[in-house]
Design a protein around this motif. Structure first.
Motif, mmCIF file in Angstrom:
data_model
loop_
_atom_site.group_PDB
_atom_site.id
_atom_site.type_symbol
_atom_site.label_atom_id
_atom_site.label_comp_id
_atom_site.label_asym_id
_atom_site.label_seq_id
_atom_site.Cartn_x
_atom_site.Cartn_y
_atom_site.Cartn_z
ATOM 1 N N ALA A 1 1.194 -0.732 0.238
ATOM 2 C CA ALA A 1 0.022 0.005 0.027
ATOM 3 C C ALA A 1 0.669 1.237 -0.223
ATOM 4 C CB ALA A 1 -0.318 0.024 1.384
ATOM 5 N N VAL A 2 0.544 2.249 -0.874
ATOM 6 C CA VAL A 2 1.260 3.298 -1.231
ATOM 7 C C VAL A 2 -0.017 4.566 0.526
ATOM 8 C CG1 VAL A 2 1.739 5.215 -2.748
ATOM 9 C CG2 VAL A 2 1.500 3.063 -2.755
ATOM 10 N N TYR A 3 0.849 5.517 1.234
ATOM 11 C CA TYR A 3 0.110 6.102 1.691
ATOM 12 C C TYR A 3 1.035 8.379 1.207
ATOM 13 C CZ TYR A 3 -0.771 9.303 5.141
ATOM 14 O OH TYR A 3 -1.143 9.969 6.640
ATOM 15 N N ARG A 4 -0.264 9.150 1.737
ATOM 16 C CA ARG A 4 0.047 9.884 0.762
ATOM 17 C C ARG A 4 -0.925 11.205 1.347
ATOM 18 N NH1 ARG A 4 3.061 11.997 -3.157
ATOM 19 N NH2 ARG A 4 2.984 13.755 -2.529
ATOM 20 N N ASN A 5 -0.094 11.631 2.531
ATOM 21 C CA ASN A 5 -0.240 12.949 3.682
ATOM 22 C C ASN A 5 -1.096 14.392 2.396
ATOM 23 O OD1 ASN A 5 -2.088 14.564 4.695
ATOM 24 N ND2 ASN A 5 -1.986 13.198 6.703
ATOM 25 N N PHE A 6 -1.948 15.026 2.163
ATOM 26 C CA PHE A 6 -2.118 15.845 0.889
ATOM 27 C C PHE A 6 -2.439 17.524 2.182
ATOM 28 C CE2 PHE A 6 -2.378 12.828 -2.070
ATOM 29 C CZ PHE A 6 -1.039 13.475 -2.790
ATOM 30 N N GLY A 7 -2.814 17.052 3.317
ATOM 31 C CA GLY A 7 -3.059 17.967 4.189
ATOM 32 C C GLY A 7 -4.944 18.075 4.779
ATOM 33 N N THR A 8 -5.188 18.494 3.126
ATOM 34 C CA THR A 8 -6.407 18.290 3.087
ATOM 35 C C THR A 8 -7.338 17.061 3.036
ATOM 36 O OG1 THR A 8 -6.693 18.197 0.923
ATOM 37 C CG2 THR A 8 -7.094 20.654 1.719
ATOM 38 N N PRO A 162 4.220 25.877 -6.382
ATOM 39 C CA PRO A 162 2.844 25.602 -5.934
ATOM 40 C C PRO A 162 1.855 26.759 -7.424
ATOM 41 C CG PRO A 162 4.728 26.711 -4.428
ATOM 42 C CD PRO A 162 5.113 26.646 -5.675
ATOM 43 N N GLY A 163 1.049 25.728 -7.099
ATOM 44 C CA GLY A 163 0.140 25.962 -8.404
ATOM 45 C C GLY A 163 -1.254 25.901 -7.789
ATOM 46 N N ILE A 164 -2.217 25.509 -9.092
ATOM 47 C CA ILE A 164 -3.672 24.880 -9.358
ATOM 48 C C ILE A 164 -3.770 23.975 -10.093
ATOM 49 C CG2 ILE A 164 -4.605 26.422 -7.693
ATOM 50 C CD1 ILE A 164 -6.392 27.233 -10.577
ATOM 51 N N LEU A 165 -4.782 22.688 -10.017
ATOM 52 C CA LEU A 165 -5.011 21.786 -10.833
ATOM 53 C C LEU A 165 -6.317 22.225 -11.069
ATOM 54 C CD1 LEU A 165 -4.082 19.612 -13.136
ATOM 55 C CD2 LEU A 165 -5.105 18.285 -11.054
ATOM 56 N N LEU A 166 -6.872 22.403 -12.165
ATOM 57 C CA LEU A 166 -8.210 22.537 -12.486
ATOM 58 C C LEU A 166 -9.374 21.672 -13.431
ATOM 59 C CD1 LEU A 166 -10.651 25.188 -12.555
ATOM 60 C CD2 LEU A 166 -9.761 25.541 -14.785
ATOM 61 N N SER A 167 -10.126 20.768 -12.781
ATOM 62 C CA SER A 167 -10.477 19.849 -13.210
ATOM 63 C C SER A 167 -11.733 19.863 -14.086
ATOM 64 C CB SER A 167 -10.503 18.357 -12.668
ATOM 65 O OG SER A 167 -11.165 18.435 -11.352
ATOM 66 N N GLY A 168 -12.732 19.021 -14.486
ATOM 67 C CA GLY A 168 -14.235 19.395 -14.322
ATOM 68 C C GLY A 168 -14.932 18.213 -14.975
ATOM 69 N N THR A 169 -16.143 17.704 -14.735
ATOM 70 C CA THR A 169 -17.210 16.788 -15.332
ATOM 71 C C THR A 169 -18.476 17.645 -16.471
ATOM 72 O OG1 THR A 169 -18.545 17.885 -14.213
ATOM 73 C CG2 THR A 169 -17.398 16.136 -13.067
ATOM 74 N N LEU A 186 -16.239 22.179 -11.821
ATOM 75 C CA LEU A 186 -14.921 23.064 -11.925
ATOM 76 C C LEU A 186 -14.757 22.178 -10.586
ATOM 77 C CD1 LEU A 186 -14.756 25.706 -14.057
ATOM 78 C CD2 LEU A 186 -14.605 23.382 -14.476
ATOM 79 N N THR A 187 -13.876 21.567 -10.666
ATOM 80 C CA THR A 187 -12.585 21.372 -9.135
ATOM 81 C C THR A 187 -11.585 22.050 -9.021
ATOM 82 O OG1 THR A 187 -13.479 19.649 -8.881
ATOM 83 C CG2 THR A 187 -12.163 19.342 -8.268
ATOM 84 N N VAL A 188 -10.732 23.143 -8.615
ATOM 85 C CA VAL A 188 -9.911 23.552 -8.051
ATOM 86 C C VAL A 188 -8.793 22.528 -6.710
ATOM 87 C CG1 VAL A 188 -8.579 25.586 -7.204
ATOM 88 C CG2 VAL A 188 -10.485 25.527 -8.801
ATOM 89 N N THR A 189 -7.872 22.185 -6.671
ATOM 90 C CA THR A 189 -7.339 21.187 -6.361
ATOM 91 C C THR A 189 -5.457 21.818 -6.163
ATOM 92 O OG1 THR A 189 -8.536 19.526 -6.590
ATOM 93 C CG2 THR A 189 -6.135 19.544 -5.552
ATOM 94 N N GLY A 190 -6.051 22.634 -4.583
ATOM 95 C CA GLY A 190 -4.216 23.284 -4.273
ATOM 96 C C GLY A 190 -3.000 22.321 -4.569
ATOM 97 N N LEU A 191 -1.499 22.992 -5.231
ATOM 98 C CA LEU A 191 -0.440 21.552 -5.514
ATOM 99 C C LEU A 191 0.375 22.368 -4.638
ATOM 100 C CD1 LEU A 191 -0.655 21.422 -9.261
ATOM 101 C CD2 LEU A 191 -1.582 20.293 -7.288
ATOM 102 N N GLY A 193 1.297 22.528 -1.549
ATOM 103 C CA GLY A 193 1.476 23.787 -1.031
ATOM 104 C C GLY A 193 0.437 25.470 -0.840
ATOM 105 N N PHE A 194 0.000 25.226 -2.634
ATOM 106 C CA PHE A 194 -0.934 26.194 -2.446
ATOM 107 C C PHE A 194 -2.072 26.460 -1.434
ATOM 108 C CE2 PHE A 194 -4.440 28.985 -4.941
ATOM 109 C CZ PHE A 194 -3.087 30.326 -5.232
ATOM 110 N N SER A 195 -2.302 27.561 -0.546
ATOM 111 C CA SER A 195 -3.642 27.710 -0.262
ATOM 112 C C SER A 195 -5.126 29.200 -0.815
ATOM 113 C CB SER A 195 -3.479 27.104 1.124
ATOM 114 O OG SER A 195 -2.591 28.296 2.064
ATOM 115 N N ASP A 196 -4.153 29.843 -1.242
ATOM 116 C CA ASP A 196 -4.692 30.798 -1.702
ATOM 117 C C ASP A 196 -6.274 30.648 -2.165
ATOM 118 O OD1 ASP A 196 -2.218 32.067 -0.447
ATOM 119 O OD2 ASP A 196 -1.332 33.319 -2.647
#
Length: 201
Positions: A1-8, A162-169, A186-191, A193-196
């Motif tokens: 198993a692979v574990y990651r913690n992205f803060g959110t 730091p930046g954002i990833l924008l995805s959508g349906t 649209l979903t905005v995901t911070g990359l 450490g981006f949190s602005d």
């Protein structure tokens, strides 16, 4: 198993070989992602990768800092010597799918004569950039023995800055009459450490 913690959220990835059932003893890679945003873990996505009659097993996977997934595996069949391939998904791809092109890391050159295979397969993320996937496993040599191949791949969509990833349906639609356009979520995901706040226009 692979574990990651992205803060959110926290994420846990895993995979195993499974009998797909559409061919006699046909083996594919079953993979899954669990996520935890509060107190409990829940299934976020899952899928089985077996796009043709070749066997895929000894899977290994990892997730980069932009939440892209790469999965490597051994591949063989009666017409294909045991080699190494990988595929994956970008963070914005449809859930439960691995739509990125399957790529050969090392073609098999012969038939393996031993009884064991791939004991030390691994897929890891390079800590220097949190973007480069490193993969290692074995493949069959023409002599009937095995050899090891180490390779790397990096997704262009991954960035150490730091930046954002924008995805959508519903991103692809045909509109013939005004008002036919359905909502696009649209979903905005911070990359990294981006949190602005993010303003779209």
């Amino acid at each position: 198993a692979v574990y990651r913690n992205f803060g959110t959220h926290e994420t846990l990835l895993g995979n195993f070989v499974t009998d797909v059932g559409d061919f006699d003893d046909h083996h594919g890679i079953r993979w899954f992602e669990l996520q935890k945003t509060g107190a409990a873990w829940s299934l976020f996505q899952e899928g089985t990768y077996a796009p043709d009659s070749h066997h895929r097993w000894m899977g290994r996977l990892a997730m980069d800092g932009a939440q892209n997934i790469a999965i490597g595996y051994s591949i063989s069949s009666a017409t294909l010597n045991a080699g190494i391939r990988y595929t994956g998904r970008l963070q914005g791809d449809p859930l439960g799918t691995l739509p990125q092109p399957e790529t050969t890391l090392q073609a098999g050159n012969g038939v393996h004569s031993g009884e064991r295979w791939g004991d030390y397969s691994a897929m890891s993320i390079d800590p220097a950039d949190d973007c480069t996937f490193w993969s290692t496993t074995e493949y069959a040599e023409a002599t009937g023995t095995w050899a090891t191949r180490i390779g790397s791949v990096r997704v262009d969509a991954c960035s150490a800055s730091p930046g954002i990833l924008l995805s959508g349906t519903n991103l692809t639609q045909k509109v013939c009459v005004p008002g036919d356009l359905t909502d696009i979520e649209l979903t905005v995901t911070g990359l990294n450490g981006f949190s602005d706040d993010v303003t779209l226009s």
